[in-house]
Scaffold this active site. Structure first.
Site, PDB file in Angstrom:
ATOM      1  N   GLY A  88       0.787  -1.234   0.000  1.00 54.11           N
ATOM      2  CA  GLY A  88       0.000   0.000   0.000  1.00 54.11           C
ATOM      3  C   GLY A  88       0.812   1.273   0.000  1.00 54.11           C
ATOM      4  O   GLY A  88       0.249   2.365   0.059  1.00 54.11           O
ATOM      5  N   CYS A  89       2.135   1.188  -0.092  1.00 55.70           N
ATOM      6  CA  CYS A  89       2.966   2.398  -0.051  1.00 55.70           C
ATOM      7  C   CYS A  89       2.717   3.292  -1.259  1.00 55.70           C
ATOM      8  O   CYS A  89       2.680   4.522  -1.135  1.00 55.70           O
ATOM      9  CB  CYS A  89       4.441   2.030   0.039  1.00 55.70           C
ATOM     10  SG  CYS A  89       4.872   1.102   1.528  1.00 55.70           S
ATOM     11  N   THR A  90       2.550   2.682  -2.434  1.00 53.66           N
ATOM     12  CA  THR A  90       2.276   3.471  -3.634  1.00 53.66           C
ATOM     13  C   THR A  90       0.919   4.153  -3.510  1.00 53.66           C
ATOM     14  O   THR A  90       0.768   5.339  -3.822  1.00 53.66           O
ATOM     15  CB  THR A  90       2.325   2.583  -4.881  1.00 53.66           C
ATOM     16  OG1 THR A  90       3.634   2.029  -5.016  1.00 53.66           O
ATOM     17  CG2 THR A  90       1.999   3.391  -6.137  1.00 53.66           C
TER      18      THR A  90
END
Length: 300
Positions: free
Chosen positions: A181-183
């Site tokens: 989920g970092c992007t």
């Protein structure tokens, strides 16, 4: 504070233990990294006797871990600052913290998140009201040092483990809870950036990736804000941020902090399990901090 036996004279582990293997010495490195530099402040934070504190400070100065810096002339008084050698110990402290979070406070599972009622969550929650000491981190654009908190009425720091650009993430990354989920998080802050700026707030993403790695990702995603590299773990040590080890590197667990212009943490969210909600919450907190003189919150 022991001398090294002759049989261990060539052992670097023994030599390091002779310098910082003492309980108080390690905690003094921790506290100076957190921004406590003066004798009385160190004594108050640690609950240590003046005699022992005087001895440990003298030892760390002699060993080149700390340096004495005058801050008053009459009478002359000093504060204690980490040297380059001392800052080199920060990854050691964070590795110890990471080990204890996983194996003492946790069940040994590798995770990029945490129990919302556990020791890591309590530690982050306790940051509210604390001040971030002055430090600089390399920015993604050219690697030049950037003060994470400078100028804006509010600053949002969102910490994340890593993005996949320019290279692949460590094997098994998607199987580590809390890493995916970092992007998405960067994109959501990107899409809301104009709203943050309208509220008088600045936004920075922070990871332990190198600036050049962050730069490729930021360009590809069109990020309008600066990503900061905590590759040397200075921010993580200053705030005792939760980390986890993957691909032989310490990675920041996802957390969102909102600070005022005086560097005081006013809001802390950890763990971050609902990324859109965390972004919206950070924006609401930024607007509250940027309230005008009548107490009305700024709206976009």
């Amino acid at each position: 504070m022991r001398s090294v036996p002759e049989r261990d004279a060539a052992c670097a582990i023994a030599q390091a233990a002779a310098v910082v293997g003492d309980w108080w010495s390690l905690l003094l490195v921790r506290e100076t990294a957190r921004g406590h530099h003066r004798f009385d402040a160190l004594q108050e934070e640690l609950g240590i006797s003046r005699k022992v504190l005087t001895e440990r400070l003298a030892h760390l100065v002699e060993a080149g871990v700390l340096e004495k810096v005058p801050y008053q002339d009459r009478p002359v008084r000093h504060e204690y600052r980490l040297t380059e050698s001392g800052r080199g110990l920060l990854p050691v402290l964070l590795s110890m913290q990471d080990w204890a979070d996983r194996w003492i406070f946790g069940d040994g599972s590798l995770s990029g998140t945490a129990d919302g009622t556990g020791a890591e969550a309590r530690r982050v929650a306790a940051l509210v009201g604390e001040r971030l000491p002055r430090l600089e981190l390399p920015g993604h654009r050219d690697g030049a040092p950037v003060d994470p908190v400078a100028g804006a009425a509010a600053t949002v720091l969102f910490c994340y483990p890593a993005t996949g650009s320019p290279g692949p993430l460590p094997e098994g990354w998607a199987g580590i809870p809390g890493t995916v989920g970092c992007t998405l998080e960067n994109r959501l802050f990107r899409d809301a950036y104009d709203d943050f700026r309208a509220a008088g707030a600045e936004v920075h993403g922070v990871s332990t990736q190198r600036p050049d790695e962050q730069r490729v990702f930021a360009v590809e995603e069109g990020l309008p804000f600066t990503l900061l590299s905590d590759v040397d773990l200075r921010l993580a040590a200053a705030l005792r941020l939760p980390t986890f080890r993957a691909g032989q590197l310490l990675r920041l667990k996802r957390a969102v902090l909102v600070l005022d212009r005086d560097r005081t943490v006013r809001h802390a969210r950890f763990p971050v399990t609902d990324i859109p909600a965390a972004v919206a919450e950070a924006l609401a907190e930024a607007r509250r901090l940027a309230a005008d003189g009548t107490g009305r919150a700024v709206t976009s």
